[in-house]
Design a protein around this motif. Sequence first.
Motif, short mmCIF file in Angstrom:
data_model
loop_
_atom_site.label_atom_id
_atom_site.label_comp_id
_atom_site.label_asym_id
_atom_site.label_seq_id
_atom_site.Cartn_x
_atom_site.Cartn_y
_atom_site.Cartn_z
N ARG A 65 -33.16 -34.74 28.85
CA ARG A 65 -33.66 -36.08 28.59
C ARG A 65 -32.71 -36.76 27.63
O ARG A 65 -32.45 -36.26 26.54
CB ARG A 65 -35.07 -36.03 28.01
N ARG A 66 -32.17 -37.92 28.03
CA ARG A 66 -31.24 -38.68 27.20
C ARG A 66 -30.06 -37.84 26.74
O ARG A 66 -29.58 -37.95 25.62
CB ARG A 66 -31.97 -39.29 25.99
N GLY A 67 -29.61 -36.96 27.64
CA GLY A 67 -28.46 -36.13 27.37
C GLY A 67 -28.72 -34.94 26.46
O GLY A 67 -27.79 -34.20 26.12
N GLN A 68 -29.98 -34.73 26.09
CA GLN A 68 -30.36 -33.62 25.21
C GLN A 68 -31.43 -32.78 25.89
O GLN A 68 -32.10 -33.23 26.81
CB GLN A 68 -30.91 -34.17 23.88
N PRO A 69 -31.61 -31.53 25.42
CA PRO A 69 -32.70 -30.73 25.98
C PRO A 69 -34.04 -31.45 25.83
O PRO A 69 -34.32 -32.06 24.80
CB PRO A 69 -32.66 -29.44 25.15
N SER A 70 -34.86 -31.39 26.87
CA SER A 70 -36.19 -31.99 26.80
C SER A 70 -36.97 -31.35 25.67
O SER A 70 -36.68 -30.24 25.23
CB SER A 70 -36.93 -31.76 28.12
N CYS A 71 -37.99 -32.05 25.20
CA CYS A 71 -38.74 -31.59 24.03
C CYS A 71 -39.27 -30.17 24.23
O CYS A 71 -39.18 -29.33 23.33
CB CYS A 71 -39.89 -32.56 23.73
N HIS A 72 -39.81 -29.88 25.41
CA HIS A 72 -40.38 -28.55 25.61
C HIS A 72 -39.31 -27.47 25.68
O HIS A 72 -39.61 -26.29 25.52
CB HIS A 72 -41.26 -28.52 26.87
N ARG A 73 -38.04 -27.86 25.92
CA ARG A 73 -36.93 -26.92 25.88
C ARG A 73 -36.37 -26.78 24.47
O ARG A 73 -36.01 -25.67 24.04
CB ARG A 73 -35.83 -27.36 26.85
#
Length: 304
Positions: A106-114
């Motif tokens: 998400r937005r070039g970064q790991p998703s929150c749950h990741r």
Amino acid sequence: MTQSLEQFLASSRDRFNRAVDDLLGQPSSEFHGQSVPLDTLFEASRYSLSNGGKRVRAVLVYGAAGAITDQGPAEALDHAACAVEMIHAYSLVHDDLPAMDNDDLRRGQPSCHRAFDEATAILVGDGLQARAFEVLAEAPGLNAQQRLDMVSALAASAGPRGMVGGQAIDIAAVDANLDLAQLQAMHALKTGALIRGALALGAIAAGANEAQRDALDEYGDHIGLAFQVVDDILDVTGDSQSLGKTGGKDAEANKPTYVKLLGLDGARQESARLLALALDALKAFDHKADPLRELARFIVERDR
């Protein structure tokens, strides 16, 4: 003199960034005399809310107010911009979960749950949603009716008759064949409702009349659909690095899209048609609405 779109986007995003950290708040170290371990929850919330993004909804709050008056209630608009972005961030955190779109980026970064874990991600979404309405209720410089109208507008745009309803339809539509009217109805809720809500917040805070609010809502309806059409185009033509999220996910999941229904050229023609309608909706506004006009063009012409 009217700001260029670049200046307007930069100033709006700067306003949002200055306000959001304070309005999100800090964890309290104690509750009823007991130590409360909330650092991870707040860290994950800040991660999800502050890790970039176009901030289109915050920009629309400022743009709608600016189209009405040059002297809008500055702090109240900051509260409104942060509230709508909190709702948007919560929806993305939950949308990325394995039970929903199952996206690791998400937005070039790991998703929150990741970056954290699934339970934390669920709580982050819950917390951001609740804080959004608290922030609106605390908006300074407004009367009680304006605050009530803003809370009502955001709740309607985010709830089962808005964004959440659209997401439910989206899940049910996997492997389904929707026609253009059905696809538009889904995205008018999933994407468009929160965009129209952002415009409503800015308009209410600026004291817009009914005709002005109706025109801004019509504008929001068209750019909300255009935003999704372009998203569908980019899902096909973009790559994960440029998009900041996993490319090709919709096709892989066999979701109905504008490109699948209309073809790539047809989807591009549809985005141009929606842009023309959005600009026409603003015909009664003077030059103060130019940032909204330029933003509509930006939404259709963006490459990510």
